[in-house]
Design a protein around this motif. Structure first.
Motif, PDB file in Angstrom:
ATOM      1  N   GLN A 117       0.813  -1.215   0.000  1.00 11.39           N
ATOM      2  CA  GLN A 117       0.000   0.000   0.000  1.00 11.39           C
ATOM      3  C   GLN A 117       0.846   1.265   0.000  1.00 11.39           C
ATOM      4  O   GLN A 117       0.620   2.175  -0.805  1.00 11.39           O
ATOM      5  N   ILE A 118       1.845   1.338   0.876  1.00 11.96           N
ATOM      6  CA  ILE A 118       2.624   2.571   0.981  1.00 11.96           C
ATOM      7  C   ILE A 118       3.441   2.806  -0.290  1.00 11.96           C
ATOM      8  O   ILE A 118       3.595   3.940  -0.748  1.00 11.96           O
ATOM      9  N   ASN A 119       3.949   1.740  -0.894  1.00 11.77           N
ATOM     10  CA  ASN A 119       4.743   1.921  -2.112  1.00 11.77           C
ATOM     11  C   ASN A 119       3.882   2.301  -3.307  1.00 11.77           C
ATOM     12  O   ASN A 119       4.306   3.107  -4.142  1.00 11.77           O
ATOM     13  N   VAL A 120       2.675   1.745  -3.392  1.00 11.99           N
ATOM     14  CA  VAL A 120       1.769   2.145  -4.471  1.00 11.99           C
ATOM     15  C   VAL A 120       1.360   3.602  -4.292  1.00 11.99           C
ATOM     16  O   VAL A 120       1.323   4.385  -5.254  1.00 11.99           O
ATOM     17  N   ILE A 121       1.064   3.999  -3.050  1.00  9.95           N
ATOM     18  CA  ILE A 121       0.705   5.394  -2.777  1.00  9.95           C
ATOM     19  C   ILE A 121       1.841   6.333  -3.177  1.00  9.95           C
ATOM     20  O   ILE A 121       1.631   7.329  -3.882  1.00  9.95           O
ATOM     21  N   LEU A 122       3.066   6.016  -2.717  1.00 10.42           N
ATOM     22  CA  LEU A 122       4.199   6.894  -3.017  1.00 10.42           C
ATOM     23  C   LEU A 122       4.492   6.950  -4.512  1.00 10.42           C
ATOM     24  O   LEU A 122       4.824   8.014  -5.048  1.00 10.42           O
ATOM     25  N   MET A 123       4.366   5.820  -5.178  1.00 11.95           N
ATOM     26  CA  MET A 123       4.619   5.793  -6.614  1.00 11.95           C
ATOM     27  C   MET A 123       3.636   6.696  -7.354  1.00 11.95           C
ATOM     28  O   MET A 123       4.032   7.577  -8.135  1.00 11.95           O
ATOM     29  N   VAL A 124       2.341   6.477  -7.099  1.00 12.96           N
ATOM     30  CA  VAL A 124       1.311   7.226  -7.823  1.00 12.96           C
ATOM     31  C   VAL A 124       1.336   8.699  -7.428  1.00 12.96           C
ATOM     32  O   VAL A 124       1.228   9.593  -8.284  1.00 12.96           O
ATOM     33  N   LEU A 125       1.500   8.969  -6.138  1.00  8.21           N
ATOM     34  CA  LEU A 125       1.554  10.358  -5.666  1.00  8.21           C
ATOM     35  C   LEU A 125       2.688  11.118  -6.332  1.00  8.21           C
ATOM     36  O   LEU A 125       2.512  12.235  -6.827  1.00  8.21           O
ATOM     37  N   ASN A 126       3.871  10.505  -6.349  1.00  7.96           N
ATOM     38  CA  ASN A 126       5.036  11.201  -6.902  1.00  7.96           C
ATOM     39  C   ASN A 126       4.987  11.348  -8.415  1.00  7.96           C
ATOM     40  O   ASN A 126       5.727  12.163  -8.973  1.00  7.96           O
ATOM     41  N   LEU A 127       4.120  10.581  -9.070  1.00  7.28           N
ATOM     42  CA  LEU A 127       3.989  10.717 -10.521  1.00  7.28           C
ATOM     43  C   LEU A 127       2.956  11.760 -10.922  1.00  7.28           C
ATOM     44  O   LEU A 127       2.747  11.987 -12.121  1.00  7.28           O
ATOM     45  N   LEU A 128       2.314  12.408  -9.943  1.00  5.05           N
ATOM     46  CA  LEU A 128       1.424  13.522 -10.290  1.00  5.05           C
ATOM     47  C   LEU A 128       2.231  14.581 -11.047  1.00  5.05           C
ATOM     48  O   LEU A 128       3.327  14.939 -10.628  1.00  5.05           O
ATOM     49  N   PRO A 129       1.710  15.105 -12.150  1.00  5.82           N
ATOM     50  CA  PRO A 129       2.460  16.086 -12.947  1.00  5.82           C
ATOM     51  C   PRO A 129       2.451  17.474 -12.314  1.00  5.82           C
ATOM     52  O   PRO A 129       1.997  18.452 -12.901  1.00  5.82           O
ATOM     53  N   LEU A 130       2.957  17.538 -11.091  1.00  8.77           N
ATOM     54  CA  LEU A 130       2.961  18.783 -10.328  1.00  8.77           C
ATOM     55  C   LEU A 130       4.351  19.007  -9.741  1.00  8.77           C
ATOM     56  O   LEU A 130       4.769  18.281  -8.837  1.00  8.77           O
ATOM     57  N   PRO A 131       5.100  19.988 -10.243  1.00  9.34           N
ATOM     58  CA  PRO A 131       6.398  20.287  -9.630  1.00  9.34           C
ATOM     59  C   PRO A 131       6.194  20.703  -8.166  1.00  9.34           C
ATOM     60  O   PRO A 131       5.211  21.386  -7.876  1.00  9.34           O
ATOM     61  N   PRO A 132       7.045  20.293  -7.239  1.00 12.50           N
ATOM     62  CA  PRO A 132       8.330  19.603  -7.443  1.00 12.50           C
ATOM     63  C   PRO A 132       8.247  18.079  -7.352  1.00 12.50           C
ATOM     64  O   PRO A 132       9.274  17.436  -7.126  1.00 12.50           O
ATOM     65  N   LEU A 133       7.075  17.493  -7.486  1.00 14.19           N
ATOM     66  CA  LEU A 133       6.972  16.036  -7.489  1.00 14.19           C
ATOM     67  C   LEU A 133       7.680  15.456  -8.712  1.00 14.19           C
ATOM     68  O   LEU A 133       7.915  16.153  -9.698  1.00 14.19           O
ATOM     69  N   ASP A 134       8.000  14.175  -8.643  1.00 17.87           N
ATOM     70  CA  ASP A 134       8.736  13.535  -9.738  1.00 17.87           C
ATOM     71  C   ASP A 134       7.990  13.643 -11.062  1.00 17.87           C
ATOM     72  O   ASP A 134       8.603  13.838 -12.116  1.00 17.87           O
ATOM     73  N   GLY A 135       6.662  13.496 -11.011  1.00 16.85           N
ATOM     74  CA  GLY A 135       5.872  13.616 -12.233  1.00 16.85           C
ATOM     75  C   GLY A 135       5.986  14.995 -12.848  1.00 16.85           C
ATOM     76  O   GLY A 135       5.970  15.144 -14.084  1.00 16.85           O
ATOM     77  N   GLY A 136       6.098  16.013 -12.010  1.00 16.46           N
ATOM     78  CA  GLY A 136       6.299  17.374 -12.513  1.00 16.46           C
ATOM     79  C   GLY A 136       7.631  17.518 -13.210  1.00 16.46           C
ATOM     80  O   GLY A 136       7.734  18.167 -14.262  1.00 16.46           O
ATOM     81  N   ARG A 137       8.680  16.907 -12.632  1.00 14.03           N
ATOM     82  CA  ARG A 137      10.011  16.939 -13.273  1.00 14.03           C
ATOM     83  C   ARG A 137       9.977  16.233 -14.624  1.00 14.03           C
ATOM     84  O   ARG A 137      10.569  16.699 -15.599  1.00 14.03           O
ATOM     85  N   ILE A 138       9.290  15.079 -14.652  1.00 17.65           N
ATOM     86  CA  ILE A 138       9.201  14.330 -15.908  1.00 17.65           C
ATOM     87  C   ILE A 138       8.464  15.154 -16.957  1.00 17.65           C
ATOM     88  O   ILE A 138       8.879  15.217 -18.123  1.00 17.65           O
TER      89      ILE A 138
END
Length: 214
Positions: free
Chosen positions: A141-162
């Protein structure tokens, strides 16, 4: 099964520490791999959780979430410092440095899923079965949450960087300007309950993959 606070902490502590530590270490490794040794030189390319723990984001906030019934588990670690200008090909390499953390979380979620299956199939009747299975569920659960959360296309999240790394320069600059306000936007989404609503369908897709593996 209803767990008290101490039992919840015992079940969740190790998965949370692994999730944030490997996530941040993966960023540091990828940055060094693509030419930026900043995190490595600061001792952040390590699996020592003490190097990545943020007292508020890693300890207090997840504890508060566990105390709130039905609350959305949320937390963060100290971000790994990355000097994108030091990367050999900054715009191209940025996406791989950013993607390293979520990919690490996906790998850990799969690892916990395999451990969950092992516990169910080979530890029947063993006193360690229930704690292991519950911990594996927490790890998934925690890894799926962190993965999906960080892929949000919102800087400074990882998804925002991508997103910044793949957009044309003019559009990338506009998205990058959101970064100083990104955390406050994220906090607002969390408080209003919209964050869980946004993440739920994507988490469901990842969980289907995990269940297929399990």
């Amino acid at each position: 099964m209803e767990l008290n606070l101490i039992q919840n902490i015992a079940i969740w502590a190790l998965p949370v520490l692994f999730a944030i530590t490997v996530h941040e270490a993966a960023h540091a490794y990828a940055a060094k791999r693509f030419g930026d040794p900043t995190a490595f030189l600061m001792g952040r390319m390590t699996l020592n959780p003490m190097k990545h723990i943020d007292p508020i984001g890693t300890v207090a906030l997840p504890l508060l979430c566990l105390l709130l019934p039905g609350g959305f588990l949320f937390g963060y670690a100290k971000p790994v410092p990355v000097n994108f200008g030091a990367l050999r090909n900054p715009k191209h390499d940025m996406r791989w440095v950013a993607a390293a953390g979520p990919l690490a979380n996906l790998g850990m979620a799969i690892g916990w899923a395999l451990l969950y299956r092992f516990g169910l199939e080979f530890l029947q009747g063993n006193s360690f079965q229930l704690p292991l299975v519950l911990m594996a569920q927490a790890g998934i659960q925690i890894n799926v949450i962190l993965m999906v959360l960080n892929l949000l296309p919102l800087p400074p999240l990882d998804g925002g960087r991508i997103l910044v790394s793949i957009l044309p320069p003019a559009q990338a600059q506009l998205v990058a300007r959101i970064e100083p306000y990104g955390f406050f936007i994220l906090l607002g989404l969390l408080i209003t309950g919209l964050l869980g609503t946004i993440l739920a369908p994507f988490m469901g897709m990842v969980m289907k993959l995990i269940h297929w593996i399990m």
